[in-house]
Design a protein around this motif. Structure first.
Motif, PDB file in Angstrom:
ATOM      1  N   LEU A  73       0.822  -1.212   0.000  1.00 45.83           N
ATOM      2  CA  LEU A  73       0.000   0.000   0.000  1.00 45.83           C
ATOM      3  C   LEU A  73       0.855   1.261   0.000  1.00 45.83           C
ATOM      4  O   LEU A  73       1.995   1.278   0.488  1.00 45.83           O
ATOM      5  CB  LEU A  73      -0.919   0.018   1.220  1.00 45.83           C
ATOM      6  CG  LEU A  73      -1.962  -1.103   1.347  1.00 45.83           C
ATOM      7  CD1 LEU A  73      -2.810  -0.870   2.589  1.00 45.83           C
ATOM      8  CD2 LEU A  73      -2.832  -1.187   0.103  1.00 45.83           C
ATOM      9  N   ASN A  74       0.259   2.303  -0.519  1.00 44.58           N
ATOM     10  CA  ASN A  74       0.871   3.627  -0.409  1.00 44.58           C
ATOM     11  C   ASN A  74       0.898   4.013   1.071  1.00 44.58           C
ATOM     12  O   ASN A  74      -0.091   3.867   1.776  1.00 44.58           O
ATOM     13  CB  ASN A  74       0.026   4.629  -1.207  1.00 44.58           C
ATOM     14  CG  ASN A  74       0.672   6.000  -1.253  1.00 44.58           C
ATOM     15  OD1 ASN A  74       0.953   6.605  -0.234  1.00 44.58           O
ATOM     16  ND2 ASN A  74       0.879   6.492  -2.468  1.00 44.58           N
ATOM     17  N   PRO A  75       2.033   4.489   1.574  1.00 45.94           N
ATOM     18  CA  PRO A  75       2.127   4.828   3.008  1.00 45.94           C
ATOM     19  C   PRO A  75       1.081   5.816   3.481  1.00 45.94           C
ATOM     20  O   PRO A  75       0.746   5.859   4.675  1.00 45.94           O
ATOM     21  CB  PRO A  75       3.545   5.405   3.132  1.00 45.94           C
ATOM     22  CG  PRO A  75       4.295   4.837   1.975  1.00 45.94           C
ATOM     23  CD  PRO A  75       3.296   4.724   0.858  1.00 45.94           C
ATOM     24  N   ASN A  76       0.550   6.622   2.554  1.00 41.47           N
ATOM     25  CA  ASN A  76      -0.433   7.646   2.932  1.00 41.47           C
ATOM     26  C   ASN A  76      -1.880   7.136   2.858  1.00 41.47           C
ATOM     27  O   ASN A  76      -2.808   7.890   3.111  1.00 41.47           O
ATOM     28  CB  ASN A  76      -0.281   8.867   2.031  1.00 41.47           C
ATOM     29  CG  ASN A  76       1.068   9.535   2.196  1.00 41.47           C
ATOM     30  OD1 ASN A  76       1.576   9.643   3.312  1.00 41.47           O
ATOM     31  ND2 ASN A  76       1.660   9.976   1.086  1.00 41.47           N
ATOM     32  N   THR A  77      -2.058   5.864   2.503  1.00 40.39           N
ATOM     33  CA  THR A  77      -3.415   5.320   2.407  1.00 40.39           C
ATOM     34  C   THR A  77      -3.989   5.108   3.808  1.00 40.39           C
ATOM     35  O   THR A  77      -3.391   4.415   4.639  1.00 40.39           O
ATOM     36  CB  THR A  77      -3.406   3.966   1.675  1.00 40.39           C
ATOM     37  OG1 THR A  77      -2.898   4.157   0.358  1.00 40.39           O
ATOM     38  CG2 THR A  77      -4.818   3.400   1.594  1.00 40.39           C
ATOM     39  N   PRO A  78      -5.160   5.705   4.104  1.00 43.47           N
ATOM     40  CA  PRO A  78      -5.763   5.526   5.428  1.00 43.47           C
ATOM     41  C   PRO A  78      -6.249   4.085   5.613  1.00 43.47           C
ATOM     42  O   PRO A  78      -7.043   3.583   4.812  1.00 43.47           O
ATOM     43  CB  PRO A  78      -6.956   6.497   5.419  1.00 43.47           C
ATOM     44  CG  PRO A  78      -6.697   7.423   4.281  1.00 43.47           C
ATOM     45  CD  PRO A  78      -5.926   6.636   3.269  1.00 43.47           C
ATOM     46  N   VAL A  79      -5.725   3.429   6.636  1.00 43.38           N
ATOM     47  CA  VAL A  79      -6.125   2.051   6.934  1.00 43.38           C
ATOM     48  C   VAL A  79      -6.467   1.949   8.416  1.00 43.38           C
ATOM     49  O   VAL A  79      -5.645   2.252   9.282  1.00 43.38           O
ATOM     50  CB  VAL A  79      -5.009   1.044   6.591  1.00 43.38           C
ATOM     51  CG1 VAL A  79      -5.453  -0.375   6.956  1.00 43.38           C
ATOM     52  CG2 VAL A  79      -4.650   1.121   5.114  1.00 43.38           C
ATOM     53  N   GLU A  80      -7.683   1.525   8.714  1.00 39.41           N
ATOM     54  CA  GLU A  80      -8.125   1.317  10.096  1.00 39.41           C
ATOM     55  C   GLU A  80      -8.390  -0.168  10.296  1.00 39.41           C
ATOM     56  O   GLU A  80      -9.174  -0.764   9.562  1.00 39.41           O
ATOM     57  CB  GLU A  80      -9.398   2.121  10.387  1.00 39.41           C
ATOM     58  CG  GLU A  80      -9.938   1.907  11.789  1.00 39.41           C
ATOM     59  CD  GLU A  80     -11.278   2.595  12.019  1.00 39.41           C
ATOM     60  OE1 GLU A  80     -11.852   2.417  13.107  1.00 39.41           O
ATOM     61  OE2 GLU A  80     -11.758   3.281  11.078  1.00 39.41           O
ATOM     62  N   VAL A  81      -7.741  -0.754  11.280  1.00 37.77           N
ATOM     63  CA  VAL A  81      -7.886  -2.184  11.539  1.00 37.77           C
ATOM     64  C   VAL A  81      -8.150  -2.414  13.020  1.00 37.77           C
ATOM     65  O   VAL A  81      -7.442  -1.886  13.882  1.00 37.77           O
ATOM     66  CB  VAL A  81      -6.622  -2.971  11.119  1.00 37.77           C
ATOM     67  CG1 VAL A  81      -6.800  -4.456  11.451  1.00 37.77           C
ATOM     68  CG2 VAL A  81      -6.354  -2.795   9.635  1.00 37.77           C
TER      69      VAL A  81
END
Length: 373
Positions: A254-262
């Motif tokens: 993933l792009n480091p700036n992609t918002p990911v909530e886990v």
């Protein structure tokens, strides 16, 4: 056997009623012919007595005793019921014969002799040693045909239900194997392994610790697929570990700036779950979300197990694209729907919504507990 099954079950309620009526008319004719040899004038009364007794026994036994007692192996209750209906029929017969003796002045000698013998045996004739055999033979003659037919029907129905259950279990086993094969073909193939290993090698030159973590995640995924995914159920802890490994391995791409909530949590570890039941939604979220649309497509993965209820909330941003002619997609989701129906009938809900620029999956399942100690 197939013809008998069709005869018993493949007809409408109206046809069932007509069949029952015709059957009891035929049984009345049989009883009438029997008593006609004793007295032609009163044979219909005695035949009606037997018809009332047998229909009461038949329907009570058919809809209460057989399904609730016999098919559940409550043999003591079945034997007690057999004794009750035997004594009830004998008492009903005695009352009828007593009424004939008191209120009927003229009857044939044969009927008079028959009634006199029954009254001589007395009210307790059915349980006296010297007369019990006569009563039992009459009782068996009376109920053997209708109850024999019903017992055959019940046995066929039981066999049919067992066959359907065996077919369902076979379908479940085949479905699980097919899922495993599909997953291996679509994910753990040389191309996937090449990409994963290549990403790890690239990380080795940038961040050794992160590369080691990624290698550990890949190993965990392979171990799960080889040793655990073929089982009918696994512990929720094992399933969650697999999901976390997959998520962390996909983060590399993933792009480091992609918002990911886990958030993957459970209030206990002794739940069981069907393996890989959540994974297709997770796979799609990465495949059609950030990996296809870049950092604009945020990703949200919430999987919680609270009080035996597994709640899955997975959403990702995406851009709708025109599907090419002949495109055949959505097989993974269709497969999950089928597995949910087979493994969690009436114990799950699934909502999928792709409106407002986000693909949303809401899944709830009722889990079972198990002591893994």
């Amino acid at each position: 056997m197939a013809h008998l099954t069709s005869l018993f079950f493949n007809y409408t309620p109206t046809a069932r009623v007509i069949t029952h009526v015709l059957f009891w008319v035929a049984m009345f004719a049989v009883y009438l012919a029997f008593y006609d040899t004793y007295d032609k004038d009163y044979a219909w009364i005695l035949a009606s007595k037997d018809l009332i007794a047998v229909t009461g026994i038949f329907y009570t036994t058919s809809y209460i005793v057989i399904p609730k007692w016999l098919m559940r192996n409550k043999l003591f209750l079945c034997l007690a019921w057999l004794l009750i209906i035997y004594l009830w029929w004998a008492l009903l017969s005695y009352i009828f014969f007593l009424g004939f003796d008191l209120y009927v002045d003229q009857m044939s000698p044969s009927l008079q002799q028959f009634i006199t013998l029954a009254l001589k045996m007395g009210m307790f004739g059915p349980i006296k040693a010297e007369s019990m055999s006569t009563y039992i033979l009459d009782f068996v003659y009376l109920i053997s045909l209708p109850m024999g037919i019903k017992l055959i029907e019940a046995m066929i129905s039981e066999r049919q239900q067992r066959t359907e259950l065996e077919m369902k279990n076979a379908e479940l086993a085949l479905n699980n194997v097919q899922l495993e094969l599909d997953f291996l073909k679509s994910q753990i193939n040389p191309h996937y392994l090449f990409n994963a290993l290549n990403n790890i090698l690239i990380l080795m030159s940038k961040d050794v610790d992160k590369a080691i973590d990624s290698q550990r995640h890949l190993t965990g995924i392979l171990e799960y697929l080889v040793y655990d995914s073929s089982r009918s159920t696994v512990s929720l802890e094992e399933e969650f570990k697999f999901l976390r490994n997959y998520i962390e391995l996909e983060r590399i791409r993933l792009n480091p700036n992609t918002p990911v909530e886990v958030s993957i949590e459970a209030d206990a570890i002794n739940y069981t779950v069907v393996p890989l039941i959540v994974f297709p939604f997770l796979e799609n979220a990465f495949k059609h979300g950030p990996l296809a649309n870049g950092k604009e497509a945020s990703l949200r993965i919430i999987v919680h197990a609270i009080n035996g209820l597994l709640s899955v909330n997975i959403s990702n941003g995406f851009k709708k694209k025109q599907k090419p002619i002949g495109y055949k997609g959505g097989l993974g989701i269709a497969n999950v729907r089928r597995r949910l129906d087979l493994n969690y009938p009436n114990n799950h809900t699934l909502v999928i919504d792709d409106r407002q620029g986000r693909y949303l999956v809401l899944l709830t399942m009722r889990l079972e507990r198990y002591d893994f100690r």
